[in-house]
Design a protein around this motif. Structure first.
Motif, PDB file in Angstrom:
ATOM      1  N   ASN A   1      65.082  -8.636  36.000  1.00 29.15           N
ATOM      2  CA  ASN A   1      66.150  -9.664  35.521  1.00 29.15           C
ATOM      3  C   ASN A   1      66.099 -10.917  35.598  1.00 29.15           C
ATOM      4  O   ASN A   1      65.153 -11.680  37.115  1.00 29.15           O
ATOM      5  N   ASN A   2      65.223 -11.396  34.734  1.00 27.72           N
ATOM      6  CA  ASN A   2      65.026 -12.791  34.558  1.00 27.72           C
ATOM      7  C   ASN A   2      65.630 -13.786  33.195  1.00 27.72           C
ATOM      8  O   ASN A   2      66.913 -13.534  32.600  1.00 27.72           O
ATOM      9  N   VAL A   3      66.182 -15.341  34.117  1.00 30.85           N
ATOM     10  CA  VAL A   3      66.507 -16.040  32.851  1.00 30.85           C
ATOM     11  C   VAL A   3      65.730 -17.108  31.979  1.00 30.85           C
ATOM     12  O   VAL A   3      64.931 -17.955  33.792  1.00 30.85           O
ATOM     13  N   PHE A   4      65.781 -16.993  31.122  1.00 29.28           N
ATOM     14  CA  PHE A   4      64.622 -18.831  31.110  1.00 29.28           C
ATOM     15  C   PHE A   4      65.736 -19.870  29.636  1.00 29.28           C
ATOM     16  O   PHE A   4      66.030 -19.123  29.179  1.00 29.28           O
ATOM     17  N   PHE A   5      65.182 -20.463  30.333  1.00 26.49           N
ATOM     18  CA  PHE A   5      65.938 -21.775  29.395  1.00 26.49           C
ATOM     19  C   PHE A   5      64.464 -22.741  28.588  1.00 26.49           C
ATOM     20  O   PHE A   5      63.691 -22.641  29.204  1.00 26.49           O
ATOM     21  N   ASN A   6      65.313 -22.194  27.483  1.00 23.65           N
ATOM     22  CA  ASN A   6      63.624 -22.951  26.324  1.00 23.65           C
ATOM     23  C   ASN A   6      62.174 -22.176  26.548  1.00 23.65           C
ATOM     24  O   ASN A   6      61.504 -23.319  27.046  1.00 23.65           O
ATOM     25  N   SER A   7      62.192 -21.462  27.168  1.00 26.75           N
ATOM     26  CA  SER A   7      61.341 -20.630  27.243  1.00 26.75           C
ATOM     27  C   SER A   7      60.794 -20.799  28.803  1.00 26.75           C
ATOM     28  O   SER A   7      59.295 -20.651  29.143  1.00 26.75           O
ATOM     29  N   LYS A   8      61.395 -21.387  28.995  1.00 30.35           N
ATOM     30  CA  LYS A   8      60.553 -21.687  31.137  1.00 30.35           C
ATOM     31  C   LYS A   8      61.788 -20.937  31.697  1.00 30.35           C
ATOM     32  O   LYS A   8      62.464 -20.478  32.104  1.00 30.35           O
ATOM     33  N   LYS A   9      61.079 -20.135  32.759  1.00 31.68           N
ATOM     34  CA  LYS A   9      61.359 -18.934  33.891  1.00 31.68           C
ATOM     35  C   LYS A   9      62.099 -19.747  34.608  1.00 31.68           C
ATOM     36  O   LYS A   9      62.352 -20.649  35.093  1.00 31.68           O
ATOM     37  N   MET A  10      63.647 -19.518  34.667  1.00 35.71           N
ATOM     38  CA  MET A  10      64.234 -19.950  36.256  1.00 35.71           C
ATOM     39  C   MET A  10      64.853 -19.838  37.567  1.00 35.71           C
ATOM     40  O   MET A  10      63.602 -18.217  37.330  1.00 35.71           O
ATOM     41  N   GLN A  11      65.210 -19.793  38.148  1.00 33.68           N
ATOM     42  CA  GLN A  11      64.656 -19.899  40.073  1.00 33.68           C
ATOM     43  C   GLN A  11      66.335 -18.914  39.748  1.00 33.68           C
ATOM     44  O   GLN A  11      67.143 -19.552  40.124  1.00 33.68           O
ATOM     45  N   LEU A  12      66.801 -17.446  40.969  1.00 30.55           N
ATOM     46  CA  LEU A  12      67.253 -16.830  41.344  1.00 30.55           C
ATOM     47  C   LEU A  12      68.040 -18.069  42.411  1.00 30.55           C
ATOM     48  O   LEU A  12      66.271 -18.389  42.998  1.00 30.55           O
ATOM     49  N   ALA A  13      68.575 -17.584  42.563  1.00 34.78           N
ATOM     50  CA  ALA A  13      69.749 -18.745  43.226  1.00 34.78           C
ATOM     51  C   ALA A  13      68.693 -18.829  44.854  1.00 34.78           C
ATOM     52  O   ALA A  13      68.203 -17.381  45.586  1.00 34.78           O
ATOM     53  N   ARG A  14      68.327 -19.419  45.929  1.00 38.74           N
ATOM     54  CA  ARG A  14      67.980 -19.854  46.444  1.00 38.74           C
ATOM     55  C   ARG A  14      67.916 -20.816  47.856  1.00 38.74           C
ATOM     56  O   ARG A  14      69.039 -22.101  47.317  1.00 38.74           O
ATOM     57  N   TRP A  15      67.289 -20.478  49.222  1.00 43.25           N
ATOM     58  CA  TRP A  15      67.339 -21.393  50.386  1.00 43.25           C
ATOM     59  C   TRP A  15      66.332 -21.460  51.228  1.00 43.25           C
ATOM     60  O   TRP A  15      66.637 -20.376  51.186  1.00 43.25           O
ATOM     61  N   PRO A  16      65.432 -22.591  51.586  1.00 42.00           N
ATOM     62  CA  PRO A  16      66.388 -23.850  50.939  1.00 42.00           C
ATOM     63  C   PRO A  16      65.234 -24.037  49.141  1.00 42.00           C
ATOM     64  O   PRO A  16      64.474 -22.574  48.723  1.00 42.00           O
ATOM     65  N   ASN A  17      65.807 -24.593  48.752  1.00 42.80           N
ATOM     66  CA  ASN A  17      65.016 -24.905  47.054  1.00 42.80           C
ATOM     67  C   ASN A  17      63.612 -24.651  46.600  1.00 42.80           C
ATOM     68  O   ASN A  17      63.379 -25.861  47.621  1.00 42.80           O
ATOM     69  N   ASP A  18      63.337 -24.590  45.606  1.00 42.77           N
ATOM     70  CA  ASP A  18      62.181 -24.420  45.717  1.00 42.77           C
ATOM     71  C   ASP A  18      62.259 -26.410  44.987  1.00 42.77           C
ATOM     72  O   ASP A  18      62.418 -26.221  43.261  1.00 42.77           O
ATOM     73  N   ALA A  19      61.843 -27.360  45.498  1.00 46.72           N
ATOM     74  CA  ALA A  19      61.889 -28.389  45.636  1.00 46.72           C
ATOM     75  C   ALA A  19      60.642 -29.254  44.740  1.00 46.72           C
ATOM     76  O   ALA A  19      60.969 -29.868  43.776  1.00 46.72           O
ATOM     77  N   ASP A  20      59.486 -28.450  44.001  1.00 47.82           N
ATOM     78  CA  ASP A  20      58.786 -29.037  43.635  1.00 47.82           C
ATOM     79  C   ASP A  20      58.755 -27.813  42.247  1.00 47.82           C
ATOM     80  O   ASP A  20      57.426 -28.467  41.061  1.00 47.82           O
ATOM     81  N   ASN A  21      59.364 -26.861  42.253  1.00 46.67           N
ATOM     82  CA  ASN A  21      59.320 -26.219  40.998  1.00 46.67           C
ATOM     83  C   ASN A  21      58.030 -25.931  40.916  1.00 46.67           C
ATOM     84  O   ASN A  21      57.301 -25.359  39.347  1.00 46.67           O
ATOM     85  N   ASP A  22      57.289 -24.925  41.948  1.00 42.17           N
ATOM     86  CA  ASP A  22      56.181 -24.150  42.170  1.00 42.17           C
ATOM     87  C   ASP A  22      56.405 -22.548  42.959  1.00 42.17           C
ATOM     88  O   ASP A  22      56.402 -23.524  44.339  1.00 42.17           O
ATOM     89  N   GLU A  23      56.328 -22.384  42.047  1.00 41.22           N
ATOM     90  CA  GLU A  23      56.271 -20.937  43.182  1.00 41.22           C
ATOM     91  C   GLU A  23      55.418 -20.322  43.769  1.00 41.22           C
ATOM     92  O   GLU A  23      55.733 -19.992  44.758  1.00 41.22           O
ATOM     93  N   TYR A  24      54.034 -21.386  43.755  1.00 39.55           N
ATOM     94  CA  TYR A  24      52.862 -20.588  44.354  1.00 39.55           C
ATOM     95  C   TYR A  24      53.058 -21.620  46.347  1.00 39.55           C
ATOM     96  O   TYR A  24      52.818 -21.371  47.073  1.00 39.55           O
ATOM     97  N   THR A  25      53.637 -23.093  45.896  1.00 43.35           N
ATOM     98  CA  THR A  25      53.754 -23.844  47.214  1.00 43.35           C
ATOM     99  C   THR A  25      55.025 -22.884  48.365  1.00 43.35           C
ATOM    100  O   THR A  25      55.002 -23.961  49.383  1.00 43.35           O
TER     101      THR A  25
END
Length: 664
Positions: free
Chosen positions: A122-146
């Motif tokens: 399951n995934n959610v996209f906003f204007n073709s950009k992938k959104m993040q499944l609710a998490r802690w701590p937050n993905d502060a820099d919007n970079d999945e690799y970090t």
């Protein structure tokens, strides 16, 4: 009489060609249509169900939310072609649109009656950009690799094979959520369903990890390395939904929650959710896709002589790995599961948590050429930008960029990996390589030549374990020649366990680790009580900057002298390899890596049949380039234009130039 036969043949050919048909598809048609240009089909599937050899399907602009499954095969002279009409932008999507949002709380919106049935997919996209499944701590820099993760508590009794602790964990009931964990070794991440949360102990519980690899003491809280026992973050609870770009889905109530970017009202933008695993399934032969865009799902091939050209696949392999029992997953943006002589050419594959391209062991004689493949394996398992295990596959002139762990893996017998550009891997993982393989000490005859490998530096939590060319556990029979490897954190070449009969010729290694890091490392521990040994490998005509040549050992008692490569004790044929304190080659873009005039590498190499043939001068040159020869380049030779989305430019990076100048 001969003329009559020729005339009859011409009539037959004309009649045969007449049977080929042209179909049109337009998703804006209010009726299902009949496939004509004036009354086109509404869906691609209508055409795919009836097309036969020689037929062409012209798809008009729009988004087609379906899975293309051709019913029939084409032939060599009359393939079945699916292509865009003129220069129309066509998107084939595995997603469905979600609208009619209602405000839930603050900037969070809710949509009821949403049926998300793909589980970890399951995934959610906003204007073709992938959104993040609710998490802690937050993905502060919007970079999945970090990762943006927390270290687990190291105090005795606060960790085990079934729980971890951290006193910063927010006080909500995490039961039923998901933990993402990357161990101190950082070679493989895993995810588990949270079975219990102990509030007073700040403790997350999950099903006991297996004792065997990849878990055991290698990728679990039981291992201490790099000063810690692993890092983690928690996901998949509504209470954790507190930041832009996050979402949550309640499977029982079928309610979808979204905190849109910048707190926007999602009713004013395009919100999509994944509804299908695949955007296309090719189980027939001679099917061609050209000038199409694919979104949110995989292209799966199980046939022969199929071609995918000038296409883009975005977010084709995005999924979680909850409760995965191993270290790898076969899902990929394009997966060739069986069949032969399939071609993927001049395509862009971009963004995915797992693999870019998978060519399975049952897929042989395929060609992957001139593609841009970037931003995959964000999740940190044993996944790659490309993984090819079938025989005689050719991977040529592709540009690869971005992986949490390994770059590419090619293990199929008699395969070729040439003129590719591989960079920026081991971003958040460790103990891997830009080119990484394992084997069985049985030669596979894989030729790796004329490639650029560079920029592998692990994150702080992972330690310095990023390699250029990594012939790991028992790899055998790799012919590695005329490659350039530079700006690597942990050695240019590794050979482990019983790595035998590999041939390493005319490669250029530069800035591969700190000054005391050996160019070649070998890990040779005991396996099942028997001492392993790297042996019968041949290494000629390679060059590097000044550093120790070779280090072998197992980190404890067993250690071979650093000069194991020479003398009577040597197990490998190591000749005419030379190091230089200053650059012996050009760093100008027009002549990158070419020997400088009067360079000490000119005419100094040994002649090697089929490797140095066609040299200029009295003898071949050392390293990867020949003075006066072709200034060959690696990677794609075309400009990515005309796709539904503008690809990232990272694959074009060539950072050696600035770093090399600073060392001169």
């Amino acid at each position: 009489m001969k003329k009559n036969y020729q005339f009859l043949f011409l009539l037959f050919a004309i009649a045969f060609n007449v049977t080929a048909k042209e179909y049109h598809v337009d998703c804006t048609n209010k009726s299902l249509g009949n496939g004509s240009v004036s009354n086109p089909f509404k869906t691609i599937s209508q055409a795919a169900a009836i097309m036969v050899k020689g037929d062409v399907c012209y798809i008009h602009k729009g988004t087609y939310r379906e899975n293309i499954v051709p019913k029939n095969s084409g032939t060599a002279s009359k393939p079945i072609l699916f292509t865009s009409f003129e220069n129309d932008i066509v998107i084939v999507s595995a997603t469905d649109q979600v609208s009619g949002w209602e405000k839930y709380s603050g900037n969070i919106y809710k949509k009821s009656g949403v049926n998300l049935g793909l589980g970890d997919g399951n995934n959610v996209f906003f204007n073709s950009k992938k959104m993040q499944l609710a998490r802690w701590p937050n993905d502060a820099d919007n970079d999945e690799y970090t990762l943006d993760a927390k270290y687990i508590d190291m105090t005795k009794g606060t960790y085990s094979m079934s729980y971890i602790s951290n006193n910063e964990i927010p006080n909500i009931d995490w039961t039923g959520g998901t933990i993402h964990y990357l161990g101190a070794h950082s070679g493989c991440s895993w995810e588990r369903t949270i079975t219990n949360y102990e509030k007073d102990l700040n403790r997350i519980h999950f099903k006991t990890l297996p004792d065997e690899w990849p878990f055991g003491d290698t990728h679990s809280p039981m291992r201490t390395e790099n000063g810690h026992r692993g890092i983690f973050y928690l996901m998949n609870k509504l209470e954790a939904l507190d930041a832009p770009k996050e979402w949550y889905y309640d499977t029982q109530k079928k309610e979808l929650y979204l905190y849109a970017p910048e707190g926007k009202n999602p009713n004013n933008d395009l919100v999509e959710v994944t509804s299908r695993l695949n955007v296309a399934e090719i189980t027939r032969d001679y099917i061609h896709f050209n000038k199409l865009n694919f979104f949110g799902g995989m292209i799966t091939i199980k046939g022969n002589h199929n071609e995918i050209t000038n296409c883009m696949v975005k977010h084709g392999s995005d999924k979680l790995i909850t409760n995965l029992t191993g270290a790898a997953l076969s899902d990929a943006a394009i997966q060739v599961l069986n069949g032969s002589n399939n071609t993927i050419e001049k395509c862009v594959l971009e963004s995915g948590t797992v693999n870019g391209i998978i060519i399975s062991k049952d897929a042989e004689d395929n060609r992957i050429e001139n593609n841009i493949i970037q931003y995959f394996n964000t999740i940190g398992i044993h996944a790659q930008l490309l993984n090819s295990s079938g025989a005689r596959n050719k991977i040529l002139k592709n540009s690869f960029y971005g992986s949490a762990r390994d770059g590419v893996k090619v293990t199929g017998d008699d395969s070729e990996f040439a003129y590719n550009h591989v960079q920026k891997c081991l971003i958040s993982g460790a103990d891997g390589g830009l080119f990484y393989v394992t084997g069985r000490s049985i030669p596979v005859n894989v030729e790796v030549h004329h490639n650029w490998f560079h920029d592998a530096y692990g994150a702080k939590h992972a330690g310095k374990k990023a390699v250029g060319i990594y012939l790991d556990n028992n790899a055998a029979g790799y012919i590695v020649h005329h490659n350039v490897v530079w700006d690597i954190e942990w050695g240019g070449l590794h050979l482990n366990w019983n790595a035998v009969k590999n041939e390493i010729y005319n490669n250029t290694f530069w800035n591969v680790g700190h000054a005391e890091q050996a160019l070649i490392d070998s890990w040779v521990p005991k396996r099942d009580g028997v001492q392993t040994n790297v042996a019968e490998n041949t290494l000629y005509n390679n060059i590097s900057d000044v550093r120790p040549w070779w280090h072998s050992g197992d980190g404890t008692k067993y250690r071979v002298d650093e000069k194991e490569f020479e003398g009577t004790e040597a197990d490998n044929d190591f000749k005419n390899n030379v190091q230089f304190s200053t650059l012996p080659f050009s760093i100008e873009k027009s002549s990158l890596f070419m020997p400088l005039k009067d360079s000490p590498i000119i005419d100094k190499a040994n002649k090697i049949k089929k490797i140095t043939d066609g040299f200029i001068g009295a003898a071949p040159d050392l390293g990867a380039y020949e003075f006066g020869g072709k200034a060959w380049t690696a990677g794609v030779d075309w400009t990515s234009e005309g796709f539904a989305w503008t690809p990232g430019n990272d694959y074009k990076k060539l950072e050696f130039i600035n770093k090399a100048k600073s060392k001169r």
